[in-house]
Design an enzyme around this catalytic site. Structure first.
Site, short mmCIF file in Angstrom:
data_model
loop_
_atom_site.label_atom_id
_atom_site.label_comp_id
_atom_site.label_asym_id
_atom_site.label_seq_id
_atom_site.Cartn_x
_atom_site.Cartn_y
_atom_site.Cartn_z
N ILE A 147 14.99 9.49 71.58
CA ILE A 147 13.96 10.34 72.17
C ILE A 147 12.89 9.44 72.79
O ILE A 147 12.25 8.65 72.09
CB ILE A 147 13.33 11.27 71.11
N GLY A 169 8.46 20.53 84.78
CA GLY A 169 7.75 20.90 83.56
C GLY A 169 8.04 20.09 82.31
O GLY A 169 7.22 20.03 81.40
N LYS A 226 20.08 10.55 75.91
CA LYS A 226 20.89 11.58 76.57
C LYS A 226 19.95 12.70 77.04
O LYS A 226 18.75 12.63 76.84
CB LYS A 226 21.94 12.10 75.59
N PHE A 230 13.22 26.12 86.29
CA PHE A 230 14.35 26.71 85.55
C PHE A 230 15.62 26.79 86.38
O PHE A 230 16.55 27.49 86.01
CB PHE A 230 14.00 28.08 84.96
N GLU A 251 18.81 21.27 78.77
CA GLU A 251 19.74 22.41 78.68
C GLU A 251 20.08 22.74 77.22
O GLU A 251 20.10 23.91 76.84
CB GLU A 251 21.02 22.13 79.47
#
Lengths: 749, 332
Positions: free
Chosen positions: A636, A474, A708, A247, A712
């Site tokens: 994706i 992760g 892309k 994170f 975030e």
């Protein structure tokens, strides 16, 4: 330019499962602290109880004499770290450069929880016990930890990104027909990954060291250690294949890591440090406490006239930390008059570090709450208000977006959550005692392509190995890379192995900022494409080739075979090409990076979040009962892990909106809820079913996959969607996160 | 963590003897709170007497009600058929507490013995009269969002404590007139649950009225007529695994719409599980209406005092009480 043949996600390339999923859930994945080196010793850190001052005295004799203790290091006896006492080592560039404070180098106390001694013993328990025997007295000085009190001390940080921004006349908003001025607060948040921070260090020779770390970039750690100890980088071997969540807390090499390397060198023994949970709150950064004011003007038709966005955030007294809190305001809406200011206030606190979504998530909470407030003032649907101010091109840089499908995202999300059920009038929907509300917001984050290398090795049995030094905190990096290689070479997913997280592998950037699929993915794509070209040439040229006389573009790579387009019966297993050419393996390694397209186009990922909340006006409890997040992040690459990443981001967004807050007692400069019982990350019961929707259209410019970033935008904006939904449910606007029952009950009961 | 001795005993007698004779020794049951406190150097016993082998984990029907062994796990009690059927308030309260993993380890006796979760109690670098008598109360003037609004009076300001007892289970037990059976060096005695925990007064370091070396053996619950109209309502910062901001255990015996009898207690508001006997008396004979419950809430809140950050509890507590009573009246 994206490869049009790539990433069809059709039946030929179904979504693949997480390639390391089984290892992770069966204990097969090995995390840094699990590596066993004979003779390992254990380090426990003693920390400062005061927030500012200096050490007056330290009693370490008892600790040194305790059973099993090998050494107690303080500022008086930690061996000099050769690379840190040089000007370039000790005064890293500001802002946001390296750490300017180094552990155990002097008596100064810069924040509560600062490490002041390292106790090293033959077992963890003995080290822990001995650490309790170290007694310290302090010369206290008055500390400043309260941003609200010291806002006036805010300074403009160095760097172009942090400079004041202005287009048009920023004051125009004041004379607009409809004006909004509102302030928003985001508390300190702490990353709190499940896995604790630490490092395991083993010097294998006087000038060689092996390190297992919790880092988001093995090569970043390698560089930092090489510099501190004046070693050749090749003599610093860092390994981080698996990470139990990052994170952002692993985006730099922390002072305690360097100190452990020094201690291990002095003791000539392997040393392991795993910090405690309460130390996770002070030693490895946090999302900074930030206050923001948004001033906004619009005309009666719902067209924005002006936006002024001012943000003030905490940093440490010894180092500037900055993030892009006001960045989104500059380009997300079509508005002629915009200004932003960003200030940081040095406090007696440990330095913050980027936390998922980083500043953009903080900024989006304020801006997207304000957009909702303005829509309410205009009596417009919040989506309609956004559409009336839609930026078709980038108004900040005056150039086209490489791709932007936000309008489609609004529509898809609205349809999925059932936006038509929403009433613009707050408090209109009820289910028994519970008030129901709907809210939405947008998010955006820079999409980029950096530089990385990759190596691919094809074996005679048709299996493929891909290598990159990148770590995976992760999101499923390995899965994405396997997916890309599979799509290029047609080798079955189960025959592809991705080796990662080690400095002996080809160079890759630190994992952060939603760049890895684009950057490392492109390197994997380019390298696999090069391998494919070589394979095709070999296959055509070899003796008895079924493809004799064909051109490379006539060959199809599928199911581990090379086939002739038009006559699929003519085929060859890829491994057989190696056998026929007497090659044990065939490998290719390439360096890969983006080009001038990054200057021609503004590249951003976009997201839209929708939240349905239930608010109990009697108890003040808010629950997110439904969530939909739509991502415009290009093609994706790995649908399953992308969906998981989105769900994780929304979960973080629920935490930001409703539960997460590290509380300081400013009288002591100390945190009062530094544990997982009192610092509330969302639990499963807080997280509803989350629908994730992907626009899944390739960006035409960013990279060969058209992908892309994702990490975030999954979080950015979600908190505003919840706050907006709470307003829609109750008519009450809560501008200070998190929206806990006490805040709600004060307003609605 | 300090160094300590560890012994395992197999009879209550040996357990009592082991703890009675040593100054700084403690019983160890589930360990879900004590071990944490030891890790953070808040408690540093020189000896731990492990009582997990004692035969005290049975849950059985008695002539007058139910007996729950002190070592029965929270999960076992919450899921026990008799508890769910005849004492649903207890089952609800247990399931509102902690997490499944903790409930699988935590015992009934240990739950009663858990210490406050006040952040100042846990941080040895800050003052706390409970941890270190005379050092002051960090929560007063500090972070007191989670803290008490009832029973914080003390004659001596320097010994003041506004911490709360964190248990959910104890709210149900105090409401349901439980009795605690304890065994000490002088034999056994019975303590009404309402007297087991104490207000801080001038000795906040003492959470309860146990004597040195006394071991909780069992908790007795008398049969009651409340099973059809019980409700435990817990308001917390997240949906699970969070301590109560305010909780209410409510149990009613209705005849038609008339309240024959009520049992009420609140959590998250006091140093001890806060039984509302005056409100129970007020409710007797009244109709089970929202108007009655609102009046009851006024009675309940007499003497409440906020400390700044926890002022919201002055609204949340009566609201939660009314809501819990409404739900209890509806349940059947």
């Amino acid at each position: 330019m994206p490869d049009p043949k790539l990433m069809k996600n059709d039946e030929k390339s179904p979504a693949i499962n997480r390639v390391d999923g089984r290892l992770k859930v069966t204990g097969g994945a090995k995390y840094f602290a699990e590596f066993e080196i004979p003779g390992t010793t254990y380090c426990v850190l003693v920390t400062s109880t005061i927030a500012r001052g200096s050490i007056a005295s330290m009693e370490t004799k008892k600790a040194e004499g305790a059973p099993g203790v090998l050494a107690v290091f303080t500022n008086l006896n930690l061996p000099k770290i050769p690379g840190l006492n040089t000007p370039e080592g000790n005064n890293a560039k500001k802002p946001s450069g390296g750490e300017t404070y180094q552990m155990l180098t002097d008596k100064k106390i810069l924040f509560a929880g600062q490490p002041i001694a390292m106790v090293i013993a033959d077992t963890l328990e003995r080290a822990q016990y001995a650490a309790t025997l170290v007694k310290t007295t302090y010369s206290k000085q008055p500390h400043q930890t309260d941003l609200e009190k010291h806002k006036a001390k805010g300074v403009m940080p160095q760097g172009e990104r942090n400079a004041d921004y202005k287009r048009g006349n920023p004051d125009t908003y004041k004379t607009a027909p409809v004006v909004l001025e509102a302030s928003y607060t985001l508390p300190i948040e702490v990353h709190n990954p499940m896995e604790l921070h630490g490092i395991l260090v083993n010097w294998t020779a006087d000038d060689q060291v092996m390190i297992y770390a919790k880092t988001q970039g093995v090569q970043m750690t390698q560089k930092a250690v090489a510099k501190a100890f004046k070693l050749d980088e090749k003599n610093v071997h860092v390994h981080t294949e698996f990470m139990g969540g990052g994170f952002g807390m692993g985006l730099k090499t922390w002072p305690q890591e360097i100190a452990v390397v020094a201690a291990a060198k002095k003791l000539r023994k392997p040393v392991k440090l795993v910090v405690s949970r309460d130390q996770m709150f002070t030693m490895v950064g946090h999302r900074p406490y930030t206050t923001q004011t948004i001033s906004m003007g619009a005309d009666k038709a719902g067209k924005l006239v002006g936006i002024v966005h001012e943000a003030t955030a905490e940093t440490a007294s010894y180092e500037d930390f900055t993030e892009s809190t006001v960045g989104m305001t500059k380009f997300i809406y079509d508005c002629p008059n915009v200004s932003t200011t960003y200030r940081i206030v040095p406090l007696d606190r440990g330095v913050p570090i980027w936390m998922r979504g980083p500043g953009e998530a903080t900024g989006a909470f304020a801006l997207e709450s304000a957009m909702d407030e303005m829509a309410a003032k205009l009596n417009l649907d919040p989506i309609e208000f956004r559409l009336r101010n839609y930026a078709e091109t980038d108004p900040e840089k005056n150039r086209p977006f490489s791709s932007k499908h936000l309008k489609e995202a609004y529509q898809l999300g609205a349809d999925k959550i059932g936006w038509s059920k929403r009433k613009n009038e707050p408090g209109a929907l009820r289910d028994g005692e519970w008030l129901i509300g709907y809210g939405m917001s947008s998010g955006t984050f820079n999409a980029s392509r950096g530089q990385a290398s990759a190596k691919v090795i094809l074996n005679q049995d048709g299996s493929l190995v891909i290598q990159s030094a990148v770590t995976d905190i992760g999101p499923g990096t390995g899965t994405a890379m396997v997916s890309i290689a599979h799509d290029v070479l047609g080798i079955p997913v189960g025959r592809i192995k991705f080796e990662m997280g080690d400095t002996t592998l080809p160079k890759a950037p630190t994992q952060g900022g939603s760049t890895i699929t684009s950057t490392v993915g492109s390197a994997v794509y380019d390298t696999c494409t090069a391998l494919k070209t070589s394979l095709a040439a070999l296959a055509i040229a070899q003796g008895n080739s079924p493809f004799m006389g064909s051109k490379a573009e006539d060959l199809v790579f599928e199911d581990g075979m090379i086939q002739l387009k038009g006559d699929r019966k003519k085929k060859l297993p890829v491994g057989d090409v190696l056998k026929a050419n007497n090659l044990p393996t065939l490998d290719r390694a390439l360096d890969s990076k983006g080009g001038p397209e990054q200057e021609t186009y503004s590249m951003y990922s976009f997201s839209v979040h929708f939240a349905e909340v239930r608010v109990n006006p009697v108890t003040g409890v808010v629950r997110v009962s439904n969530a939909v997040s739509v991502a415009d992040s290009g093609r994706i690459v790995s649908p399953k892990t992308a969906a998981s990443q989105m769900i994780g981001g929304v979960t973080g967004g629920i935490g930001m909106a409703l539960t997460e807050e590290a509380v300081l007692d400013h009288r002591f400069g100390r945190l009062v809820n530094n544990n997982l019982a009192d610092y509330h990350v969302p639990v499963s019961a807080d997280v509803p079913h989350i629908d994730t929707i992907f626009i899944d259209k390739p960006d035409p410019y960013i990279n060969p996959m058209g992908a892309k970033g994702m990490g975030e935008i999954a979080l950015i904006g979600f908190a505003a969607a919840v706050a907006n939904a709470v307003y829609n449910a109750t008519g009450q606007r809560i501008r200070d996160l998190p929206i806990t029952p006490d805040k709600v009950i004060k307003r609605v009961a | 963590m300090n160094q300590f001795q560890y012994v395992r005993v197999t009879t209550p007698k040996a357990a009592v003897a082991a703890v009675t004779k040593e100054n700084n020794s403690l019983f160890l049951a589930g360990g879900t709170n004590l071990i944490d406190l030891m890790k953070r150097n808040v408690m540093s016993p020189e000896k731990l007497v492990d009582i997990n082998k004692l035969p005290l984990n049975t849950i059985e029907k008695t002539a007058t009600g139910l007996r729950i062994g002190a070592l029965a796990k929270n999960t076992a009690v919450a899921e026990h058929e008799l508890v769910r059927k005849s004492f649903p308030l207890l089952s609800m309260a247990l399931n509102a507490g902690a997490s499944p993993q903790l409930r699988n380890m935590a015992t009934v006796g240990g739950n009663m013995m858990q210490r406050t979760r006040c952040g100042y109690f846990y941080d040895t670098a800050m003052p706390c009269n409970k941890r270190e008598p005379g050092s002051g109360c960090g929560a007063i003037g500090g972070y007191n969002r989670m803290h008490a609004i009832f029973g914080t009076e003390s004659s001596d300001r320097s010994s003041k404590c506004i911490a709360v007892h964190p248990s959910d289970m104890c709210i149900a037990l105090v409401a349901l007139d439980a009795t605690v059976l304890v065994s000490g060096s002088k034999g056994e005695r019975r303590i009404p649950f309402i007297d087991f925990h104490r207000l801080p007064g001038d000795a906040p370091e003492k959470d309860n009225t146990l004597q040195k070396g006394e071991l909780i053996m069992a908790v007795d619950l008398p049969n009651n007529p409340f099973a059809d109209h019980s409700h435990y309502l817990k308001v917390r910062d997240r949906a699970s695994y969070a301590f109560a901001l305010v909780s209410v255990g409510a149990a009613l015996n209705l005849k038609g719409n008339t309240i024959q009898e009520a049992r009420l207690a609140m959590g998250g508001v006091s140093h001890k599980p806060w039984r509302l006997t005056e409100v129970e008396q007020f409710l007797r004979g009244k109709p089970a209406t929202e108007a009655t419950f609102r009046q009851a809430a006024d009675v309940a809140m007499k003497g409440a005092k906020g400390y700044g950050e926890n002022d919201f509890k002055l609204t949340m507590a009566p609201n939660t009480l009314i809501d819990a009573l409404k739900t209890a009246a509806k349940n059947a």
